[in-house]
Design a protein around this motif. Structure first.
Motif, mmCIF file in Angstrom:
data_model
loop_
_atom_site.group_PDB
_atom_site.id
_atom_site.type_symbol
_atom_site.label_atom_id
_atom_site.label_comp_id
_atom_site.label_asym_id
_atom_site.label_seq_id
_atom_site.Cartn_x
_atom_site.Cartn_y
_atom_site.Cartn_z
ATOM 1 N N ARG A 1 43.634 39.116 -25.841
ATOM 2 C CA ARG A 1 42.673 38.976 -26.935
ATOM 3 C C ARG A 1 42.945 40.003 -28.027
ATOM 4 O O ARG A 1 42.857 39.702 -29.220
ATOM 5 C CB ARG A 1 41.247 39.118 -26.418
ATOM 6 C CG ARG A 1 40.212 38.838 -27.496
ATOM 7 C CD ARG A 1 38.806 38.995 -27.015
ATOM 8 N NE ARG A 1 37.860 38.865 -28.118
ATOM 9 C CZ ARG A 1 36.632 39.332 -28.101
ATOM 10 N NH1 ARG A 1 36.158 39.961 -27.036
ATOM 11 N NH2 ARG A 1 35.844 39.174 -29.142
ATOM 12 N N PHE A 2 43.279 41.234 -27.613
ATOM 13 C CA PHE A 2 43.586 42.282 -28.592
ATOM 14 C C PHE A 2 44.778 41.881 -29.448
ATOM 15 O O PHE A 2 44.732 41.980 -30.684
ATOM 16 C CB PHE A 2 43.870 43.607 -27.880
ATOM 17 C CG PHE A 2 44.327 44.691 -28.807
ATOM 18 C CD1 PHE A 2 43.419 45.453 -29.524
ATOM 19 C CD2 PHE A 2 45.687 44.939 -28.991
ATOM 20 C CE1 PHE A 2 43.841 46.428 -30.407
ATOM 21 C CE2 PHE A 2 46.126 45.925 -29.863
ATOM 22 C CZ PHE A 2 45.196 46.670 -30.572
ATOM 23 N N THR A 3 45.874 41.458 -28.814
ATOM 24 C CA THR A 3 47.071 41.110 -29.578
ATOM 25 C C THR A 3 46.809 39.930 -30.510
ATOM 26 O O THR A 3 47.350 39.872 -31.617
ATOM 27 C CB THR A 3 48.248 40.796 -28.643
ATOM 28 O OG1 THR A 3 47.900 39.718 -27.762
ATOM 29 C CG2 THR A 3 48.617 42.020 -27.810
ATOM 30 N N GLU A 4 45.968 38.998 -30.070
ATOM 31 C CA GLU A 4 45.622 37.871 -30.938
ATOM 32 C C GLU A 4 44.849 38.353 -32.163
ATOM 33 O O GLU A 4 45.124 37.924 -33.294
ATOM 34 C CB GLU A 4 44.783 36.864 -30.152
ATOM 35 C CG GLU A 4 44.375 35.645 -30.961
ATOM 36 C CD GLU A 4 43.543 34.667 -30.152
ATOM 37 O OE1 GLU A 4 43.085 33.660 -30.741
ATOM 38 O OE2 GLU A 4 43.336 34.903 -28.945
ATOM 39 N N GLU A 5 43.895 39.249 -31.940
ATOM 40 C CA GLU A 5 43.083 39.760 -33.046
ATOM 41 C C GLU A 5 43.902 40.606 -34.018
ATOM 42 O O GLU A 5 43.569 40.687 -35.206
ATOM 43 C CB GLU A 5 41.932 40.611 -32.487
ATOM 44 C CG GLU A 5 40.857 39.821 -31.776
ATOM 45 C CD GLU A 5 39.843 39.230 -32.741
ATOM 46 O OE1 GLU A 5 39.776 39.691 -33.896
ATOM 47 O OE2 GLU A 5 39.118 38.307 -32.330
ATOM 48 N N PHE A 6 44.961 41.260 -33.514
ATOM 49 C CA PHE A 6 45.738 42.182 -34.346
ATOM 50 C C PHE A 6 47.095 41.611 -34.740
ATOM 51 O O PHE A 6 48.027 42.363 -35.007
ATOM 52 C CB PHE A 6 45.914 43.525 -33.632
ATOM 53 C CG PHE A 6 44.740 44.447 -33.826
ATOM 54 C CD1 PHE A 6 44.760 45.427 -34.804
ATOM 55 C CD2 PHE A 6 43.607 44.313 -33.051
ATOM 56 C CE1 PHE A 6 43.676 46.259 -34.998
ATOM 57 C CE2 PHE A 6 42.516 45.140 -33.231
ATOM 58 C CZ PHE A 6 42.543 46.121 -34.204
ATOM 59 N N THR A 7 47.206 40.313 -34.786
ATOM 60 C CA THR A 7 48.424 39.672 -35.258
ATOM 61 C C THR A 7 48.131 38.956 -36.577
ATOM 62 O O THR A 7 47.279 38.074 -36.635
ATOM 63 C CB THR A 7 48.949 38.661 -34.220
ATOM 64 O OG1 THR A 7 49.241 39.337 -33.002
ATOM 65 C CG2 THR A 7 50.215 37.989 -34.722
ATOM 66 N N PRO A 8 48.809 39.368 -37.678
ATOM 67 C CA PRO A 8 49.741 40.493 -37.783
ATOM 68 C C PRO A 8 48.991 41.821 -37.847
ATOM 69 O O PRO A 8 47.886 41.873 -38.406
ATOM 70 C CB PRO A 8 50.476 40.216 -39.100
ATOM 71 C CG PRO A 8 49.478 39.446 -39.916
ATOM 72 C CD PRO A 8 48.692 38.606 -38.944
ATOM 73 N N PRO A 9 49.575 42.879 -37.326
ATOM 74 C CA PRO A 9 48.844 44.150 -37.212
ATOM 75 C C PRO A 9 48.469 44.784 -38.539
ATOM 76 O O PRO A 9 47.393 45.370 -38.667
ATOM 77 C CB PRO A 9 49.808 45.036 -36.423
ATOM 78 C CG PRO A 9 51.159 44.442 -36.639
ATOM 79 C CD PRO A 9 50.927 42.963 -36.757
#
Length: 299
Positions: A44-52
């Motif tokens: 979930r974190f990586t989804e929310e922060f893509t693109p960072p």
């Protein structure tokens, strides 16, 4: 010579969080076991922060909650490591300042937030993470954290950077609300808490879209079994005692009582230590009972 597979390298005590990811230069990457829903939270974190860079450009507060010892800090380290690498792939930098070990001080929310910002500025200066002229600009705002975090975000974004700050643990909902307000563009704040009141606040954050809540779950029987099996997997024969089927099943059945990784780690560490001290090749149900009864863990 037998070794305890549940001991952490360089530690006198089995408790404590892992820093298991390559970006931190850790030797503990092989010890991490994905339990308590950590994989889903990380996804979930990586989804929310893509693109960072786009996510950080809006300013975010990442709140990780769960019982003490549930793996909150290891999840934060995993997220921070990924964020740094993902940012670098897009030509950005994401320097992280870790303030989690800062000494707790009994202050009101406003004074505590102000003290943390001062420590942030001091850490940036000490580590040379930002140019000296930036540090001097931030020091002007040491008594005014809202202005200070806005200034920090502005100066880092100008240099294709965003600031990642790992805050001390949070005890009060009011403190969470304040940090949600301070997560300004260019600044990503990470906050951990074991307090139910803070968790409830994180579920209904005051700043819509700015707060990401990741809750670490309690361990189930499958989590415990996976933890044991993965720690024992791949060990050369004769270097680690085996665990009997009866002892293994007893450990798995502890899931309703031992709900966190830390608790299970300490149980297994003690069981294996007993067998090693007596030069036995097998950890038995008796080892489990001696620890369980001594701690009276059913209460």
């Amino acid at each position: 010579m037998s070794v305890n597979p549940f001991a952490l390298r360089g530690r006198d005590h089995p408790a404590g969080h892992l820093s298991p990811f390559p970006g931190k230069g850790s030797e503990e990457s092989g010890l991490y076991v994905d339990v308590g829903g950590a994989s889903a939270r990380f996804a979930r974190f990586t989804e929310e922060f893509t693109p960072p860079d786009a996510a950080a450009g809006r300013g975010r507060l990442v709140v990780v909650t769960g019982d003490s010892g549930s793996g909150k800090t290891s999840l934060v380290d995993r997220c921070v490591d990924w964020l740094g690498r993902a940012a670098a792939e897009r030509g950005w930098q994401a320097p992280a300042v870790d303030l989690r070990e800062a000494e707790a001080v009994a202050l009101g929310t406003a004074d505590r937030v102000r003290l943390v910002f001062r420590r942030l500025v001091a850490s940036l200066a000490e580590e040379g993470a930002v140019p000296r002229r930036w540090v001097e600009e931030l020091r002007v705002h040491e008594d005014d954290p809202p202005s200070g975090y806005r200034a920090l975000g502005r100066v880092v974004l100008e240099q294709r950077r965003f600031a990642v700050v790992l805050l001390p643990s949070c005890e009060l909902p009011m403190e969470l609300r304040e940090y949600a307000r301070l997560a300004t563009p260019g600044v990503v704040l990470f906050l951990e808490s074991s307090y139910p009141e803070v968790e409830r606040e994180a579920e209904s954050p005051p700043s819509e879209g700015r707060v990401l809540h990741l809750r670490m779950g309690r361990l189930g029987a499958d989590d415990v079994r996976r933890f044991v099996e993965q720690r024992l997997r791949g060990r050369p024969p004769g270097t680690v005692p085996e665990i009997s089927d009866e002892a293994m099943e007893a450990v798995v059945r502890t899931a309703p009582h031992l709900a966190t990784v830390r608790q299970v780690q300490m149980l297994l560490h003690e069981m294996f230590d007993r067998a090693i001290a007596e030069s036995r090749t097998t950890v038995t149900y008796r080892d489990f009972l001696e620890y369980w009864n001594a701690k009276d863990l059913t209460r």
